[in-house]
Structures are given as C-alpha cells and as structure tokens.
Design a protein around this motif. Structure first.
Motif, PDB file in Angstrom:
ATOM      1  N   UNK A 281       1.060  -0.058  -9.364  1.00 49.36           N
ATOM      2  CA  UNK A 281      -0.253   0.548  -9.599  1.00 49.36           C
ATOM      3  C   UNK A 281      -1.273   0.053  -8.573  1.00 49.36           C
ATOM      4  N   UNK A 282      -1.202  -1.237  -8.238  1.00 52.61           N
ATOM      5  CA  UNK A 282      -2.084  -1.767  -7.192  1.00 52.61           C
ATOM      6  C   UNK A 282      -1.797  -1.079  -5.863  1.00 52.61           C
ATOM      7  N   UNK A 283      -0.509  -0.836  -5.604  1.00 54.40           N
ATOM      8  CA  UNK A 283      -0.129  -0.151  -4.372  1.00 54.40           C
ATOM      9  C   UNK A 283      -0.706   1.252  -4.302  1.00 54.40           C
ATOM     10  N   UNK A 284      -0.639   1.984  -5.405  1.00 57.38           N
ATOM     11  CA  UNK A 284      -1.198   3.339  -5.459  1.00 57.38           C
ATOM     12  C   UNK A 284      -2.703   3.294  -5.196  1.00 57.38           C
ATOM     13  N   UNK A 285      -3.395   2.338  -5.824  1.00 57.95           N
ATOM     14  CA  UNK A 285      -4.841   2.215  -5.622  1.00 57.95           C
ATOM     15  C   UNK A 285      -5.176   1.929  -4.159  1.00 57.95           C
ATOM     16  N   UNK A 286      -4.399   1.040  -3.533  1.00 55.00           N
ATOM     17  CA  UNK A 286      -4.657   0.680  -2.133  1.00 55.00           C
ATOM     18  C   UNK A 286      -4.427   1.873  -1.215  1.00 55.00           C
ATOM     19  N   UNK A 287      -3.345   2.596  -1.420  1.00 58.37           N
ATOM     20  CA  UNK A 287      -3.053   3.765  -0.579  1.00 58.37           C
ATOM     21  C   UNK A 287      -4.132   4.825  -0.756  1.00 58.37           C
ATOM     22  N   UNK A 288      -4.543   5.052  -2.005  1.00 57.58           N
ATOM     23  CA  UNK A 288      -5.587   6.042  -2.275  1.00 57.58           C
ATOM     24  C   UNK A 288      -6.896   5.671  -1.586  1.00 57.58           C
ATOM     25  N   UNK A 289      -7.252   4.386  -1.669  1.00 56.52           N
ATOM     26  CA  UNK A 289      -8.495   3.918  -1.047  1.00 56.52           C
ATOM     27  C   UNK A 289      -8.447   4.083   0.477  1.00 56.52           C
ATOM     28  N   UNK A 290      -7.317   3.763   1.082  1.00 48.74           N
ATOM     29  CA  UNK A 290      -7.199   3.828   2.537  1.00 48.74           C
ATOM     30  C   UNK A 290      -7.149   5.267   3.046  1.00 48.74           C
ATOM     31  N   UNK A 291      -6.601   6.180   2.237  1.00 50.58           N
ATOM     32  CA  UNK A 291      -6.409   7.553   2.699  1.00 50.58           C
ATOM     33  C   UNK A 291      -7.547   8.486   2.322  1.00 50.58           C
ATOM     34  N   UNK A 292      -8.390   8.083   1.373  1.00 49.44           N
ATOM     35  CA  UNK A 292      -9.351   9.025   0.793  1.00 49.44           C
ATOM     36  C   UNK A 292     -10.389   9.530   1.785  1.00 49.44           C
ATOM     37  N   UNK A 293     -10.734   8.733   2.789  1.00 53.87           N
ATOM     38  CA  UNK A 293     -11.770   9.151   3.737  1.00 53.87           C
ATOM     39  C   UNK A 293     -11.188   9.513   5.091  1.00 53.87           C
ATOM     40  N   UNK A 294      -9.873   9.715   5.157  1.00 56.61           N
ATOM     41  CA  UNK A 294      -9.228   9.982   6.438  1.00 56.61           C
ATOM     42  C   UNK A 294      -8.369  11.238   6.370  1.00 56.61           C
ATOM     43  N   UNK A 295      -8.054  11.728   7.562  1.00 60.06           N
ATOM     44  CA  UNK A 295      -7.088  12.809   7.707  1.00 60.06           C
ATOM     45  C   UNK A 295      -5.757  12.158   8.066  1.00 60.06           C
ATOM     46  N   UNK A 296      -4.792  12.195   7.152  1.00 57.47           N
ATOM     47  CA  UNK A 296      -3.543  11.475   7.367  1.00 57.47           C
ATOM     48  C   UNK A 296      -2.349  12.412   7.222  1.00 57.47           C
ATOM     49  N   UNK A 297      -1.272  12.036   7.894  1.00 57.46           N
ATOM     50  CA  UNK A 297      -0.009  12.767   7.821  1.00 57.46           C
ATOM     51  C   UNK A 297       1.060  11.810   7.309  1.00 57.46           C
TER      52      UNK A 297
END
Length: 315
Positions: A281-297
């Motif tokens: 769950x911590x991993x999901x939160x971290x990925x969401x936080x890092x990706x939320x303001x970016x354009x990622x592939x």
C-alpha cells in the motif's frame, strides 16, 4: 550501466566522459555535475591529473573510446590545455568514424562564437600550441573545436548552475534509457501493430490515463511488440518511462512485489533514491504521488493477475 570485457572486441565501460580544464571548473561546476551524475547511477569518467604523464594520454584516449557520451565543459581556459584539445579531437574523430561517443557540449563561461574561433579568446592559445606542436596539430584541434561549436548544448553563463546541471543530468538519463533498450528484431507486420497500439494510446490528445492491454497465447510476439512501442514512444515522455519485464516470475512473494514497486517509482522519477516500502500500500501511494503531476509511460510485461496491476499502478 557499466559493461566490462576482456581482450578482443571493445566494450563500453563508461556512460559519460567529462572533458574539462581542471583549474577552471574541477572543484566547482564539474565536481557538482560529476557527483550528481554518480548519485543518479551514471558511470562517469573524470580525468585525474595525478596520473603519471607517460600513462595518462593512453588512459584518457582509451576512456574516450569506451564512453557512450562525451560532455566537454568549454571554459575560458579550455583551449590553453593541450590535454583537453587532444581529448576533443579524439572524441570528434571517433564520432565521425563510428557514431560514438555522442557529444553534449557545455559552454560554461564562453559563447559558441568563441569556440567557433570568431573571437580572439581561443585563437591566442592555438597560436601558442602551433609553436610547440606544429601547424598540423593546430589544424586538427581547430577542426575539433569547430565541430563541437555547431552542436546544440547548454550555455551556463548568467544562469543558475544547479538548474543547468539538473537539465544536463536529465538529458543524459533520457539518452541512456532509450539506448539501453534496443529494438527487437521486427517480425513481419509488427510495424502496423505498433502503429495500431500508438493510435490507441493517442499520447498527444491532452490529459488522462490510458490503459492498453496486449494479450494472447505464448510465443506470438507480445513482448516484442511492447518493446517496440516503448522505444517509439519513450522520446515523447522526457525520459519518464519504465519498462518492467518478466513480472510473473519476479512477483512471486510480497517482498518481490515491493521491489517491483520500488523499481517503477525510481524509473518515473529519474531517481535512484527511493525509500523502501513497508508494504505494498505504501508502494502504491508513492507511485501515485510521483506520477500524478507528470506525463509517464509504463509498460508491464508478462502481467497475469489484476491484483499485480493494482499494486503497481493503482487505479
């Protein structure tokens, strides 16, 4: 990122070769750039002026040939150094002959016009070199300077150095990521399949999240197709890309799922400094936080469970 080998065919040992005049930038700009690159996992070669003169030139020129990228840091005193000019000539000649290393120049406290020899700044140094090393060597070094001056790079003068270094390191990471994932041998019809997937993703049509699944029986080329799509699209995402392969095998056990999450978080934030996750769950939160303001592939290969999809990319 480093690869080493024995005698025989040459192998690339360095991601980046830094060419600079020590008294100008060694303890300032070059040191900050070098440490930032190393912190990001980039294998960089920084010349040591403490090497014995008899061994130094062979070591330097070998390192140039074993590097993917060369970054010449062109300072006001750069052309006063015969060592720097030898390095630069070797770099430009190799680039013309075999296409590597790629050259990313930094115009530190000079302008491209200085390096093009349209001012007196470098000309006076070259005149001194001609007296010691001869006219042919001067012509060789002038040609190298002229070639580098035509390449688009970074002009540092008047800008915040920390910001420029961040841009440089981001560009280097981007180039290394793209080149580390060579295209697979294309099978018949794969170009049309790539185009079809890219049409579905429609990366230029504004914001939003798009999921595209490629499924079918084993051995039909799903991974090859995914890799080719990834390589075609990576340039559109400023290096914010992650290709995680063989997930089915790699995810056996909760600890390994957290390891995959950490890899994904590291890839999309261009950072090797990602915290260890206490749980998924911590991993999901971290990925969401890092990706939320970016354009990622993100490409997840060999994914066979919806639960894994949720743990890696959430909703």
């Amino acid at each position: 990122m480093a690869a080493t080998g024995g005698s025989g065919a040459s192998t690339t040992q360095y991601d980046v070769f830094l060419s600079f005049r020590g008294p100008d930038t060694r303890n300032t700009f070059t040191d900050y750039l070098y440490r930032t690159m190393v912190g990001q996992g980039i294998v960089a070669y920084r010349d040591s002026e403490e090497l014995h003169a008899g061994d130094r030139i062979d070591d330097l020129l070998r390192a140039v040939g074993e590097s993917k990228i060369c970054i010449p840091i062109l300072s006001r005193g750069y052309a006063s150094s015969a060592w720097c000019l030898r390095e630069l000539a070797r770099v430009t000649e190799l680039h013309e002959l075999i296409g590597k290393p790629e050259i990313l120049p930094i115009f530190f406290d000079v302008a491209p016009t200085d390096v093009k020899l349209r001012t007196k700044l470098y000309l006076k140094d070259l005149k001194k070199h001609e007296q010691r090393h001869g006219a042919k060597m001067r012509q060789r070094w002038e040609a190298a300077l002229g070639k580098v001056a035509e390449i688009k790079g970074w002009e540092v003068q008047g800008k915040a150095q920390g910001e420029v270094i961040e841009l440089i390191v981001k560009e280097v990471l981007h180039k290394l990521k793209v080149k580390q994932r060579p295209l697979d041998n294309k099978s018949v019809g794969v170009d049309k399949q790539v185009e079809a997937i890219m049409d579905l993703l429609d990366v230029d049509s504004g914001t939003g999240v798009r999921f595209v699944g490629i499924y079918g029986m084993g051995g039909i080329g799903k991974t090859t197709l995914a890799k080719n799509v990834f390589n075609e699209l990576c340039l559109h995402f400023d290096g914010q890309c992650s290709f995680i392969g063989n997930i089915r095998e790699s995810s056996k056990g909760n600890g390994l799922v957290k390891s995959l999450q950490k890899q994904l978080a590291s890839d999309i934030s261009d950072s090797r400094f990602v915290e260890n996750f206490g749980n998924t769950d911590e991993g999901i939160d971290s990925i969401t936080r890092r990706a939320s303001s970016k354009k990622v592939l993100i490409v997840l290969d060999d994914l066979d469970k919806k639960e894994l999809l949720k743990k890696l990319v959430g909703a």
